[in-house]
Design an enzyme around this catalytic site. Structure first.
Site, PDB file in Angstrom:
ATOM      1  N   ARG A 161       0.813  -1.221   0.000  1.00  0.00           N
ATOM      2  CA  ARG A 161       0.000   0.000   0.000  1.00  0.00           C
ATOM      3  C   ARG A 161       0.842   1.265   0.000  1.00  0.00           C
ATOM      4  NH1 ARG A 161      -1.534   2.797   4.057  1.00  0.00           N
ATOM      5  NH2 ARG A 161      -1.647   1.094   5.556  1.00  0.00           N
ATOM      6  N   TYR A 189     -12.941  14.121 -19.381  1.00  0.00           N
ATOM      7  CA  TYR A 189     -13.252  12.692 -19.259  1.00  0.00           C
ATOM      8  C   TYR A 189     -14.387  12.531 -18.232  1.00  0.00           C
ATOM      9  CZ  TYR A 189     -12.830   7.886 -17.720  1.00  0.00           C
ATOM     10  OH  TYR A 189     -13.107   6.598 -17.366  1.00  0.00           O
ATOM     11  N   ASP A 221      -4.084  15.573 -18.034  1.00  0.00           N
ATOM     12  CA  ASP A 221      -4.333  14.152 -18.258  1.00  0.00           C
ATOM     13  C   ASP A 221      -3.771  13.820 -19.638  1.00  0.00           C
ATOM     14  OD1 ASP A 221      -5.450  11.709 -19.042  1.00  0.00           O
ATOM     15  OD2 ASP A 221      -7.262  12.010 -17.838  1.00  0.00           O
ATOM     16  N   LYS A 224      -5.124   2.228 -20.336  1.00  0.00           N
ATOM     17  CA  LYS A 224      -5.293   2.489 -21.773  1.00  0.00           C
ATOM     18  C   LYS A 224      -3.981   2.171 -22.502  1.00  0.00           C
ATOM     19  CE  LYS A 224      -9.235   3.890 -20.195  1.00  0.00           C
ATOM     20  NZ  LYS A 224      -9.556   5.275 -19.921  1.00  0.00           N
TER      21      LYS A 224
HETATM   22  C1  PLP Z   1     -10.063   5.912 -18.820  1.00  0.00           C
HETATM   23  C2  PLP Z   1      -9.644   7.294 -18.541  1.00  0.00           C
HETATM   24  C3  PLP Z   1      -9.522   7.750 -17.223  1.00  0.00           C
HETATM   25  C4  PLP Z   1      -9.868   6.887 -16.034  1.00  0.00           C
HETATM   26  O1  PLP Z   1      -9.009   5.818 -15.940  1.00  0.00           O
HETATM   27  P1  PLP Z   1      -9.353   4.443 -15.147  1.00  0.00           P
HETATM   28  O2  PLP Z   1      -8.109   3.663 -15.294  1.00  0.00           O
HETATM   29  O3  PLP Z   1     -10.543   3.838 -15.835  1.00  0.00           O
HETATM   30  O4  PLP Z   1      -9.667   4.819 -13.745  1.00  0.00           O
HETATM   31  C5  PLP Z   1      -9.101   9.048 -17.026  1.00  0.00           C
HETATM   32  N1  PLP Z   1      -8.812   9.873 -18.060  1.00  0.00           N
HETATM   33  C6  PLP Z   1      -8.931   9.469 -19.338  1.00  0.00           C
HETATM   34  C7  PLP Z   1      -8.621  10.425 -20.437  1.00  0.00           C
HETATM   35  C8  PLP Z   1      -9.348   8.176 -19.628  1.00  0.00           C
HETATM   36  O5  PLP Z   1      -9.478   7.775 -20.895  1.00  0.00           O
END
Ligand code: PLP
Length: 384
Positions: free
Chosen positions: A51, A105, A177, A202
């Site tokens: 953790r 998002y 992001d 992703k």
């Molecule tokens: C999928 C996504 C998130 C969230 O990510 P998780 O791994 O599903 O928590 C945040 N920002 C963007 C641009 C995303 O495509």
């Protein structure tokens, strides 16, 4: 001092990896151990425990992701939303104010819209394209700005250079992001952003088999976020860390292929009579193509397009394709299609969606690593 590598392909394979190799292992082993023997640590945060984000599997990824982003430090998290929430709840406290790009998002949008008020944090959405409007939105309690490399599902590209400059001028923490671009195409830290966030679920992992997140940026901020995260509990599991480390090694190969394939598919769609509109920053018709060329080394593996005609036509197209899976999420090796009106933006009314520019026939595509020709043939058949 860890060895410095210059080029991203080499960083992906070697940066952060233990030298000498552990027992000579070429692949990083999984340390499936919750805790490690006490070794005289003087701070709670330094005790070796999953953790606390500091097992060997975490440390490899911290070194590698920091190197990829050109950042001082990095931290991996249990999901993209864990990275985003831990970052925002570290840089903002009760009484603070955030300026955020509109059309965020969905998960991030809802965190701001539904949860911030309960923590006494205020925010305003700004027109990310119009830098001249931002100053008027500043408040004495504004602490940070929040942007995305490219928006979902319309692939808009904000004035990101302006955002980093604006934040520096006004003493704000700048957060972006970078999930859609990946450090192969875009390194926001080099542009002056303080923190670059990822959903590692992703492109970074790239194989649609884990959820994970990452934060890269200024060492002082990463340390504060790490300590907050240690209390919030959103650390990454060692097995997910192993898979993320494995997936990352091929990131440049995957993303460069996806860049090329997505551009070819976007060009094909743009010239097809059944398609009304294509959103992809690599197309010259994209309103911010010039800006995207200046910021990015590639335009990414996600695009969206509107079909001519009714919602039924769009549904029929989805049914007639044979290669892509109809599924949410993005960035994996397999091509995925979704209709945002029924998935990411289903929570909005039709009028709200149209105001955002999300037509009922809009389809979002995450381009995988299949042969581009096979996808084009499948699309030609499904549209014909
Ligand atoms: C999928 C996504 C998130 C969230 O990510 P998780 O791994 O599903 O928590 C945040 N920002 C963007 C641009 C995303 O495509």
């Amino acid at each position: 001092m860890p060895q410095q590598y210059e080029r991203i392909e080499t960083k992906l394979v070697h940066a952060g990896e233990p030298r000498p190799r552990i027992a000579g292992a070429i692949a990083m082993p999984i340390f499936q151990s919750a805790m490690f023997e006490y070794a005289g640590e003087t701070s709670y945060h330094d005790l070796k425990y999953i953790r606390l984000n500091n097992t060997p599997n975490h440390r490899v990824l911290h070194g590698k992701i920091a190197a990829l982003e050109g950042a001082e430090a990095a931290l991996v998290t249990a999901s993209g939303m864990a990275a985003i929430s831990a970052t925002l709840f570290t840089t903002l406290s009760v009484g603070d104010h955030l300026l955020a790009q509109s059309s965020l998002y969905g998960g991030t949008h809802d965190l701001l819209a539904h949860d911030f008020a309960k923590f006494g944090i205020e925010f305003d959405f700004i027109d990310a394209d119009d830098r001249s409007s931002w100053k008027a939105a500043l408040r004495p309690n504004t602490r940070a700005v929040y942007f995305e490399a490219m928006t979902n599902p319309l692939l808009e590209v904000a004035d990101l250079r302006g955002a980093a400059e604006f934040a520096r001028e006004h003493g704000l923490v700048s957060i972006i992001d970078n999930t859609f671009a990946t450090p192969v195409n875009f390194r926001p830290i080099e542009l002056g952003f303080d923190l670059s966030l990822h959903s590692a679920s992703k492109f970074l992992n790239g194989h649609s088999d884990i959820v994970g997140g990452a934060i890269a940026g200024r060492a002082d901020l990463i340390e504060r976020i790490t300590h907050r995260m240690n209390h919030l509990g959103g650390s990454m599991d060692p097995h997910a860390a192993f898979l993320l480390g494995r997936g990352l090694k091929t990131l440049a190969l995957r993303v460069r292929y996806q860049n090329r394939s997505a551009l070819e598919i976007a060009q094909f769609l743009e010239s097809h009579p059944a398609i009304a509109r294509v959103n992809y920053a690599g197309l010259e018709s994209h309103p911010r193509h010039a800006r995207a060329r200046e910021l990015f080394e590639g335009f990414g593996g996600v695009l969206s397009f509107e079909l001519q005609g009714s919602t039924e036509r769009a549904e029929e197209f989805l049914k007639r394709t044979t290669l892509p899976a109809i599924a949410p999420s993005l960035g994996g090796v397999e091509t995925l299609l979704t209709r945002p009106a029924t998935t990411s933006h289903a929570g909005l009314t039709r009028e709200e969606r149209l105001r955002l520019g999300i037509n009922d026939t809009l389809i979002r595509m995450s381009v995988g690593i299949e042969a581009t020709e096979d996808i084009l043939e499948d699309f030609a058949r499904a549209l014909g």
